[in-house]
Design a protein around this motif. Structure first.
Motif, PDB file in Angstrom:
ATOM      1  N   GLN B  25     124.366  44.606  89.919  1.00  8.98           N
ATOM      2  CA  GLN B  25     125.769  44.408  89.547  1.00  8.98           C
ATOM      3  C   GLN B  25     126.548  43.922  90.754  1.00  8.98           C
ATOM      4  OE1 GLN B  25     128.400  46.579  90.698  1.00  8.98           O
ATOM      5  NE2 GLN B  25     127.233  48.343  91.469  1.00  8.98           N
ATOM      6  N   ASP B  26     127.519  43.035  90.463  1.00 13.25           N
ATOM      7  CA  ASP B  26     128.291  42.424  91.545  1.00 13.25           C
ATOM      8  C   ASP B  26     129.758  42.836  91.503  1.00 13.25           C
ATOM      9  OD1 ASP B  26     128.597  39.074  90.038  1.00 13.25           O
ATOM     10  OD2 ASP B  26     129.138  41.080  89.314  1.00 13.25           O
ATOM     11  N   MET B  27     130.033  44.015  90.917  1.00 14.73           N
ATOM     12  CA  MET B  27     131.409  44.476  90.733  1.00 14.73           C
ATOM     13  C   MET B  27     131.761  45.642  91.648  1.00 14.73           C
ATOM     14  SD  MET B  27     131.258  44.225  86.595  1.00 14.73           S
ATOM     15  CE  MET B  27     129.630  44.970  86.582  1.00 14.73           C
ATOM     16  N   ASN B  28     130.870  45.976  92.565  1.00 13.02           N
ATOM     17  CA  ASN B  28     131.079  47.080  93.499  1.00 13.02           C
ATOM     18  C   ASN B  28     131.255  48.426  92.766  1.00 13.02           C
ATOM     19  OD1 ASN B  28     131.166  47.900  96.228  1.00 13.02           O
ATOM     20  ND2 ASN B  28     133.386  48.118  96.134  1.00 13.02           N
ATOM     21  N   HIS B  29     130.581  48.560  91.619  1.00 14.59           N
ATOM     22  CA  HIS B  29     130.677  49.807  90.854  1.00 14.59           C
ATOM     23  C   HIS B  29     129.881  50.922  91.516  1.00 14.59           C
ATOM     24  CE1 HIS B  29     131.855  47.844  86.753  1.00 14.59           C
ATOM     25  NE2 HIS B  29     132.813  47.773  87.670  1.00 14.59           N
ATOM     26  N   GLU B  30     130.437  52.140  91.433  1.00 17.38           N
ATOM     27  CA  GLU B  30     129.764  53.304  92.005  1.00 17.38           C
ATOM     28  C   GLU B  30     128.643  53.833  91.110  1.00 17.38           C
ATOM     29  OE1 GLU B  30     131.522  53.500  95.672  1.00 17.38           O
ATOM     30  OE2 GLU B  30     129.979  54.841  94.889  1.00 17.38           O
ATOM     31  N   TYR B  31     128.928  53.915  89.804  1.00 15.87           N
ATOM     32  CA  TYR B  31     128.017  54.568  88.881  1.00 15.87           C
ATOM     33  C   TYR B  31     127.147  53.538  88.175  1.00 15.87           C
ATOM     34  CZ  TYR B  31     130.918  58.857  89.125  1.00 15.87           C
ATOM     35  OH  TYR B  31     131.598  59.972  89.530  1.00 15.87           O
ATOM     36  N   MET B  32     125.842  53.865  88.056  1.00 19.83           N
ATOM     37  CA  MET B  32     124.929  53.010  87.314  1.00 19.83           C
ATOM     38  C   MET B  32     124.017  53.874  86.448  1.00 19.83           C
ATOM     39  SD  MET B  32     124.043  50.001  90.072  1.00 19.83           S
ATOM     40  CE  MET B  32     123.410  48.870  88.816  1.00 19.83           C
ATOM     41  N   TYR B  33     123.586  53.306  85.315  1.00 22.92           N
ATOM     42  CA  TYR B  33     122.848  54.064  84.304  1.00 22.92           C
ATOM     43  C   TYR B  33     121.712  53.222  83.736  1.00 22.92           C
ATOM     44  CZ  TYR B  33     127.452  56.336  84.309  1.00 22.92           C
ATOM     45  OH  TYR B  33     128.631  56.942  84.681  1.00 22.92           O
ATOM     46  N   TRP B  34     120.644  53.885  83.335  1.00 20.21           N
ATOM     47  CA  TRP B  34     119.590  53.251  82.553  1.00 20.21           C
ATOM     48  C   TRP B  34     119.487  53.970  81.209  1.00 20.21           C
ATOM     49  CZ3 TRP B  34     117.237  48.808  82.886  1.00 20.21           C
ATOM     50  CH2 TRP B  34     117.090  48.182  84.131  1.00 20.21           C
ATOM     51  N   LEU B  43     121.177  54.786  71.640  1.00 16.41           N
ATOM     52  CA  LEU B  43     120.808  54.674  73.042  1.00 16.41           C
ATOM     53  C   LEU B  43     120.703  56.061  73.662  1.00 16.41           C
ATOM     54  CD1 LEU B  43     122.600  51.932  72.421  1.00 16.41           C
ATOM     55  CD2 LEU B  43     122.385  51.664  74.891  1.00 16.41           C
ATOM     56  N   ARG B  44     119.681  56.254  74.481  1.00 14.24           N
ATOM     57  CA  ARG B  44     119.477  57.533  75.154  1.00 14.24           C
ATOM     58  C   ARG B  44     119.385  57.302  76.657  1.00 14.24           C
ATOM     59  NH1 ARG B  44     114.286  59.892  72.393  1.00 14.24           N
ATOM     60  NH2 ARG B  44     113.747  57.668  72.412  1.00 14.24           N
ATOM     61  N   LEU B  45     119.997  58.202  77.419  1.00  7.79           N
ATOM     62  CA  LEU B  45     120.063  58.064  78.858  1.00  7.79           C
ATOM     63  C   LEU B  45     118.756  58.481  79.521  1.00  7.79           C
ATOM     64  CD1 LEU B  45     121.882  57.494  81.350  1.00  7.79           C
ATOM     65  CD2 LEU B  45     122.514  59.915  81.277  1.00  7.79           C
ATOM     66  N   ILE B  46     118.241  57.612  80.396  1.00  6.68           N
ATOM     67  CA  ILE B  46     116.994  57.905  81.103  1.00  6.68           C
ATOM     68  C   ILE B  46     117.298  58.532  82.469  1.00  6.68           C
ATOM     69  CG2 ILE B  46     114.805  56.974  81.944  1.00  6.68           C
ATOM     70  CD1 ILE B  46     115.286  54.558  80.075  1.00  6.68           C
ATOM     71  N   HIS B  47     117.981  57.781  83.314  1.00  7.67           N
ATOM     72  CA  HIS B  47     118.402  58.240  84.631  1.00  7.67           C
ATOM     73  C   HIS B  47     119.754  57.615  84.944  1.00  7.67           C
ATOM     74  CE1 HIS B  47     114.755  60.239  86.236  1.00  7.67           C
ATOM     75  NE2 HIS B  47     114.050  59.296  85.618  1.00  7.67           N
ATOM     76  N   ASN B  73     122.161  47.635  93.380  1.00  9.20           N
ATOM     77  CA  ASN B  73     120.902  47.573  92.638  1.00  9.20           C
ATOM     78  C   ASN B  73     120.453  48.947  92.164  1.00  9.20           C
ATOM     79  OD1 ASN B  73     120.765  44.824  93.199  1.00  9.20           O
ATOM     80  ND2 ASN B  73     119.475  45.114  95.008  1.00  9.20           N
ATOM     81  N   PHE B  74     119.920  48.988  90.944  1.00 10.16           N
ATOM     82  CA  PHE B  74     119.380  50.227  90.383  1.00 10.16           C
ATOM     83  C   PHE B  74     118.053  49.864  89.730  1.00 10.16           C
ATOM     84  CE2 PHE B  74     119.287  54.446  89.498  1.00 10.16           C
ATOM     85  CZ  PHE B  74     119.708  54.899  88.267  1.00 10.16           C
ATOM     86  N   LEU B  75     116.957  50.402  90.274  1.00  6.83           N
ATOM     87  CA  LEU B  75     115.630  50.036  89.814  1.00  6.83           C
ATOM     88  C   LEU B  75     115.054  51.127  88.922  1.00  6.83           C
ATOM     89  CD1 LEU B  75     116.110  48.210  92.358  1.00  6.83           C
ATOM     90  CD2 LEU B  75     113.659  48.366  92.770  1.00  6.83           C
ATOM     91  N   LEU B  76     114.410  50.714  87.855  1.00  7.86           N
ATOM     92  CA  LEU B  76     113.727  51.635  86.942  1.00  7.86           C
ATOM     93  C   LEU B  76     112.241  51.323  86.977  1.00  7.86           C
ATOM     94  CD1 LEU B  76     113.969  53.827  84.670  1.00  7.86           C
ATOM     95  CD2 LEU B  76     114.001  51.916  83.053  1.00  7.86           C
ATOM     96  N   GLY B  77     111.428  52.324  87.314  1.00 10.88           N
ATOM     97  CA  GLY B  77     109.994  52.127  87.419  1.00 10.88           C
ATOM     98  C   GLY B  77     109.222  52.884  86.354  1.00 10.88           C
ATOM     99  N   LEU B  78     108.180  52.227  85.854  1.00 15.45           N
ATOM    100  CA  LEU B  78     107.224  52.864  84.966  1.00 15.45           C
ATOM    101  C   LEU B  78     105.905  52.905  85.723  1.00 15.45           C
ATOM    102  CD1 LEU B  78     109.366  51.305  83.066  1.00 15.45           C
ATOM    103  CD2 LEU B  78     107.636  51.620  81.287  1.00 15.45           C
ATOM    104  N   GLU B  79     105.441  54.082  86.058  1.00 12.28           N
ATOM    105  CA  GLU B  79     104.234  54.196  86.879  1.00 12.28           C
ATOM    106  C   GLU B  79     102.967  53.918  86.084  1.00 12.28           C
ATOM    107  OE1 GLU B  79     105.820  57.438  90.187  1.00 12.28           O
ATOM    108  OE2 GLU B  79     104.471  58.074  88.569  1.00 12.28           O
ATOM    109  N   CYS B  91     120.818  48.510  81.200  1.00  8.53           N
ATOM    110  CA  CYS B  91     121.459  49.024  82.383  1.00  8.53           C
ATOM    111  C   CYS B  91     122.967  48.897  82.201  1.00  8.53           C
ATOM    112  CB  CYS B  91     121.010  48.213  83.597  1.00  8.53           C
ATOM    113  SG  CYS B  91     121.807  48.684  85.142  1.00  8.53           S
ATOM    114  N   ALA B  92     123.708  49.854  82.743  1.00  7.05           N
ATOM    115  CA  ALA B  92     125.163  49.807  82.673  1.00  7.05           C
ATOM    116  C   ALA B  92     125.739  50.276  83.989  1.00  7.05           C
ATOM    117  CB  ALA B  92     125.676  50.689  81.526  1.00  7.05           C
TER     118      ALA B  92
END
Lengths: 111, 113
Positions: B25-34, B43-47, B73-79, B91-92
């Motif tokens: 995101q390029d809006m300088n937002h503090e909070y991020m969600y997956w 929709l269900r919240l993951i992290h 940046n907020f990365l979501l990994g599937l191991e 992502c939000a």
């Protein structure tokens, strides 16, 4: 745990009719209530956000009301148009901004 | 005026493979969600993350890991991907508590076979 329910699951109306979409939630201790629109295969677009201290919000043809005591919010869309066809989602928010979504109402506006 | 950008948009994985979904995101937002979206379940919240270097579990965190090394940046990994992780991932981001609404990305459609 907060549960958010949207009724009906689907709605079809002729163009020009007013739309009334309902959202109910079990825990009244919400931070705010938000309505989103989702087009097929797309992301979510924020429509209206109602703070917990507010009773309603308006934007153009859209009006959303909030009654925390009864655990209900209603989205009104006046004079519906075919372009309003989409899925509408409501979500309550806690103080961390975590959204609890309903399953949505799929709206079809026929010309 | 990019907002929230998710990559990739589509992906097919075999069971057991790993991958990382990127949200920027390029809006300088503090909070991020997956979130994940499955038919009939909303929709269900993951992290989620409330700032650079922080992460927290949501409603359905099992099988996923996240990192927020940079604010944008907020990365979501599937191991080790499983068929139950077939879903559309969104992502939000938002500025912070009481500072405004959410901006969502356009989603990543993941299929695990």
């Amino acid at each position: 745990k907060q549960e958010v329910t949207q009724i009906p699951a689907a709605l079809s109306v002729p163009e020009g009719e007013n739309l009334v979409l309902n959202c109910s939630f079990t825990d009244s201790a919400i931070y705010n209530l938000q309505w989103f629109r989702q087009d097929p295969g797309k992301g979510l677009t924020s429509l209206l956000l109602i703070q917990s201290s507010q009773r309603e919000q308006t934007s153009g043809r859209l009006n959303a009301s909030l009654d925390k005591s009864s655990g209900r919010s209603t989205l009104y869309i006046a004079a519906s148009q075919p372009g309003d066809s989409a899925t509408y989602l409501c979500a309550s928010t806690d103080s961390w901004g975590k959204l609890q979504f309903g399953a949505g109402t799929q709206v079809v506006v026929t010309p | 005026n990019a907002g929230v950008t998710q990559t990739p948009k589509f992906r097919v994985l075999k069971t057991g493979q790993s991958m990382t979904l990127l949200c920027a995101q390029d809006m300088n937002h503090e909070y991020m969600y997956w979130y994940r979206q499955d038919p009939g379940m909303g929709l269900r919240l993951i992290h989620y993350s409330v700032g650079e270097g922080t992460t927290a579990k949501g409603e359905v965190p099992d099988g996923y890991n996240v990192s927020r090394l940079k604010k944008q940046n907020f990365l979501l990994g599937l191991e080790s991907a499983a068929p139950s992780q077939t879903s559309v991932y969104f992502c939000a981001s938002r500025p912070g508590t009481g500072l405004g609404g959410y901006t969502f990305g356009s989603g990543t459609r993941l299929t695990v076979v």
